[in-house]
Scaffold this active site. Structure first.
Site, PDB file in Angstrom:
ATOM      1  N   ASP A  25       0.796  -1.240   0.000  1.00 36.26           N
ATOM      2  CA  ASP A  25       0.000   0.000   0.000  1.00 36.26           C
ATOM      3  C   ASP A  25       0.827   1.288   0.000  1.00 36.26           C
ATOM      4  O   ASP A  25       0.445   2.274   0.667  1.00 36.26           O
ATOM      5  CB  ASP A  25      -0.970   0.007   1.191  1.00 36.26           C
ATOM      6  CG  ASP A  25      -1.960  -1.140   1.148  1.00 36.26           C
ATOM      7  OD1 ASP A  25      -1.898  -1.961   0.216  1.00 36.26           O
ATOM      8  OD2 ASP A  25      -2.800  -1.230   2.061  1.00 36.26           O
ATOM      9  N   LYS A 130      -6.655  -4.885  -3.134  1.00 35.92           N
ATOM     10  CA  LYS A 130      -7.306  -5.509  -1.974  1.00 35.92           C
ATOM     11  C   LYS A 130      -8.347  -4.558  -1.388  1.00 35.92           C
ATOM     12  O   LYS A 130      -8.089  -3.356  -1.256  1.00 35.92           O
ATOM     13  CB  LYS A 130      -6.250  -5.892  -0.923  1.00 35.92           C
ATOM     14  CG  LYS A 130      -5.448  -4.729  -0.355  1.00 35.92           C
ATOM     15  CD  LYS A 130      -4.294  -5.266   0.467  1.00 35.92           C
ATOM     16  CE  LYS A 130      -3.551  -4.240   1.261  1.00 35.92           C
ATOM     17  NZ  LYS A 130      -4.294  -3.496   2.262  1.00 35.92           N
ATOM     18  N   CYS A 163      -2.163  -2.184   7.822  1.00 38.74           N
ATOM     19  CA  CYS A 163      -2.115  -3.151   6.719  1.00 38.74           C
ATOM     20  C   CYS A 163      -0.909  -4.077   6.771  1.00 38.74           C
ATOM     21  O   CYS A 163      -0.992  -5.235   6.365  1.00 38.74           O
ATOM     22  CB  CYS A 163      -2.219  -2.421   5.389  1.00 38.74           C
ATOM     23  SG  CYS A 163      -3.865  -1.714   5.175  1.00 38.74           S
TER      24      CYS A 163
END
Ligand code: TIU
Length: 230
Positions: A25, A130, A163
């Site tokens: 990310d 995701k 995350c």
């Protein structure tokens, strides 16, 4: 090729052919002003420290021929994959899907959803989109890793306690050995970064191991260069 990476609570022996680098990310929405991270009330400049170490490891992993995987958190433009419970947080003008300076917040295809230029994926490197915090939830990441025969993951990305931690826990339960590179990860909360890493390596590596970019660079060097003292 085999290599050993210095880590806590102990060094980890890696088969580089079965090791992947996963970059979690590193998106404009989390690292740049005007994106999701800022709408949550965070100082996004705190994540900048991870970019250079992450880039160094990314370059070394590519040179060593490792599988490199990138992930992006985000949702379909119609929000059909976003739970109401996730969307309905914060002021309506700053929620997931609302318009911002980098396009709609955390929406696939928008400028803010994409990976920062410094760490942009090369052609052929898998990008996992995701919908959740964990990279295994509702994605084909596990299938992809198994098809490549991956056993170890070198983990970089943001944020450490959200995350990165969620993905490492998911990976650990699926049998992958995760080595998290501390300076290649960052949080909006320095204290959560520290404790997030501490939780991973505690109890004899209950979720995984913690190392850093310099140890990763040493492990990824070609064997001939590893013998040369600098
Ligand atoms: N808010 C926060 O710290 N993180 C996220 O929402 N997603 C990720 O960590 N990628």
């Amino acid at each position: 090729m085999r290599a050993t990476i210095h880590a806590e609570p102990e060094a980890v022996a890696l088969d580089l052919a079965r090791t992947a680098l996963i970059v979690i990310d590193m998106q404009r929405d989390f690292l740049e002003p005007g994106g999701f991270g800022e709408t949550l009330g965070n100082d996004v400049s705190l994540l900048g420290a991870a970019v250079a170490p992450c880039k160094a490891v990314l370059d070394a992993a590519r040179a060593a021929g490792l599988l490199v995987i990138h992930t992006r958190e985000g949702h379909r433009p119609d929000l059909s994959d976003a739970p109401k419970a996730k969307i309905e947080r914060g002021h309506p003008s700053m929620r997931i899907g609302a318009p911002g300076p980098m396009g709609r917040i955390l929406i696939r295809g928008e400028p803010g959803h994409d990976i920062i230029p410094e760490l942009y994926p090369l052609e052929g490197e898998p990008v996992i989109d995701k919908p959740g915090k964990g990279a295994f939830y509702a994605t084909d990441l596990d299938a992809l890793l198994r098809n490549f025969g991956i056993q170890h993951l070198l983990v970089c990305g943001v944020t450490t306690e959200v995350c990165v931690n969620t993905t490492v826990r998911e990976a650990n339960d699926r049998g992958y050995r995760c080595v998290v590179l501390a300076d290649c990860c960052a949080s909006y909360f320095p204290e959560f970064h520290a404790i997030g890493l501490a939780m991973i390596k505690a109890q004899g590596a209950i979720f995984g191991w913690v190392s850093d970019s310099s140890a990763a660079l040493a492990a990824l060097k070609p064997p001939a260069l590893r013998l040369v003292k600098s």
